[in-house]
Each structure stands twice: as C-alpha cells, then as structure tokens.
Design a protein around this motif. Sequence first.
Motif, PDB file in Angstrom:
ATOM      1  N   VAL A   1      37.504  42.867  42.671  1.00  0.00           N
ATOM      2  CA  VAL A   1      38.943  42.615  42.553  1.00  0.00           C
ATOM      3  C   VAL A   1      39.683  43.199  43.743  1.00  0.00           C
ATOM      4  O   VAL A   1      40.551  42.548  44.334  1.00  0.00           O
ATOM      5  CB  VAL A   1      39.487  43.196  41.226  1.00  0.00           C
ATOM      6  CG1 VAL A   1      40.999  43.134  41.179  1.00  0.00           C
ATOM      7  CG2 VAL A   1      38.889  42.446  40.048  1.00  0.00           C
TER       8      VAL A   1
ATOM      9  N   GLN B   1      44.095  44.859  39.640  1.00  0.00           N
ATOM     10  CA  GLN B   1      44.677  43.515  39.580  1.00  0.00           C
ATOM     11  C   GLN B   1      46.145  43.571  39.176  1.00  0.00           C
ATOM     12  O   GLN B   1      46.962  42.818  39.700  1.00  0.00           O
ATOM     13  CB  GLN B   1      43.884  42.636  38.617  1.00  0.00           C
ATOM     14  CG  GLN B   1      44.320  41.190  38.591  1.00  0.00           C
ATOM     15  CD  GLN B   1      44.010  40.454  39.886  1.00  0.00           C
ATOM     16  OE1 GLN B   1      43.120  40.832  40.641  1.00  0.00           O
ATOM     17  NE2 GLN B   1      44.751  39.396  40.160  1.00  0.00           N
TER      18      GLN B   1
ATOM     19  N   ASN C   1      46.651  35.123  40.166  1.00  0.00           N
ATOM     20  CA  ASN C   1      46.490  36.573  40.006  1.00  0.00           C
ATOM     21  C   ASN C   1      46.831  37.010  38.588  1.00  0.00           C
ATOM     22  O   ASN C   1      46.172  37.888  38.020  1.00  0.00           O
ATOM     23  CB  ASN C   1      47.348  37.332  41.019  1.00  0.00           C
ATOM     24  CG  ASN C   1      46.761  37.313  42.406  1.00  0.00           C
ATOM     25  OD1 ASN C   1      45.560  37.154  42.578  1.00  0.00           O
ATOM     26  ND2 ASN C   1      47.606  37.469  43.411  1.00  0.00           N
TER      27      ASN C   1
ATOM     28  N   THR D   1      43.944  35.930  36.354  1.00  0.00           N
ATOM     29  CA  THR D   1      42.827  36.848  36.571  1.00  0.00           C
ATOM     30  C   THR D   1      43.056  38.159  35.841  1.00  0.00           C
ATOM     31  O   THR D   1      42.142  38.708  35.210  1.00  0.00           O
ATOM     32  CB  THR D   1      42.621  37.105  38.078  1.00  0.00           C
ATOM     33  OG1 THR D   1      42.370  35.863  38.732  1.00  0.00           O
ATOM     34  CG2 THR D   1      41.468  38.060  38.340  1.00  0.00           C
ATOM     35  N   LEU D   2      44.278  38.665  35.897  1.00  0.00           N
ATOM     36  CA  LEU D   2      44.623  39.901  35.185  1.00  0.00           C
ATOM     37  C   LEU D   2      44.393  39.750  33.687  1.00  0.00           C
ATOM     38  O   LEU D   2      43.801  40.624  33.050  1.00  0.00           O
ATOM     39  CB  LEU D   2      46.077  40.280  35.461  1.00  0.00           C
ATOM     40  CG  LEU D   2      46.633  41.469  34.676  1.00  0.00           C
ATOM     41  CD1 LEU D   2      45.896  42.750  35.028  1.00  0.00           C
ATOM     42  CD2 LEU D   2      48.128  41.615  34.943  1.00  0.00           C
TER      43      LEU D   2
END
Length: 173
Positions: free
Chosen positions: A67, A148, A95, A98-99
């Motif tokens: 990450v 992240q 993003n 992904t978090l």
Amino acid sequence: MTGLERALHHLARLSAYLSGLLILSAALVTILDVVMRSVINRPFFGANDIVLYLLTIGVVGFFPLMVDSAHHIKIEVLGSRLGRRGVRLVEGFANLVTLLVLAGFTWQFLLRGNRLASFGDASQILQLPVAPMWWIGAGFMALAVVIQAVMVVTGHSQRVPVGQTLDEYERRR
C-alpha cells in the motif's frame, strides 16, 4: 511528506523486512525437514505447523509496503481521456475503495481470530493456538489501512518506490 507519512513509510518497510525474514525462515524449516527425512529418515516434528505460521504472517506482513509503495493492482485505461481533474477523481475513488476493502479484510481477520480463540482451535501437530496468527495478520492489515487512510485524506497518491530510499524520493520531487 508529513511526519506521520514518514513514520508510516518506515513502519511499512520494517514490516516488509520482518516478513521477508519470516518467509526465509519458512524456507529454511522446509529445507531442514527435507534433509532430515532424507538423511536420518525422520521428519522435523511440527515443521508443517511452523511453516503455516511463518508463511501466513509473512505474506500478510507485506501488505503495508504494498500500500505504501502503491504496488497494488492499478488499471489506468481512462487516464488520457479524462483529463487531469478526472484522473484525480478516479484515483480518489479507487483509493477509497481500496481503503474499504483493506478495512474489510482487517475486520474479517479479527473476527476469524476471535472465532478460532473461542473454539480453542490449535495447529494439528504442535497444538499451537491459531488465533494469534490471525490477530497478528489483522495488525499488519490495520497498518495498511492507516497508510491507505492517510493517502485518501491527504490525496497523496504518489508513493515512494520500493527501490528508493525516502531521501532519494524527496530529492527527485
């Protein structure tokens, strides 16, 4: 790069070094098991249990570095068509997704560890409790989540490549 980002960067690298040692240790235990079976016709007692622990924690321990250095899967098909602002919006959305995925993994690792602890599950040969393996994995995943989250909040999507030191990266910017 802020002080928090620098600290997280160093923690991500440290977790990767530790993970590399764990994976190397798993390889050495496997080699020792094979040699013992060949030479003295006896296995390394509990080698499978030890390797399971080492590899599970070792692989998950690389997530923070992945990450931090943005070495996860990224699809950049629309970049040239969206313009600069569109690319930033897509990156921000990616993003955030992904978090959320990393947070979901962390949550599931914790739940799995708690469930295994409540049942008293242990490894087959050495009877090592398996819940701590999942909790340690959740700790590594939580570090990846924090990294992240900082990326999402600050909007900094450019990360330090794995082959560069932090000082080299900052000099090139």
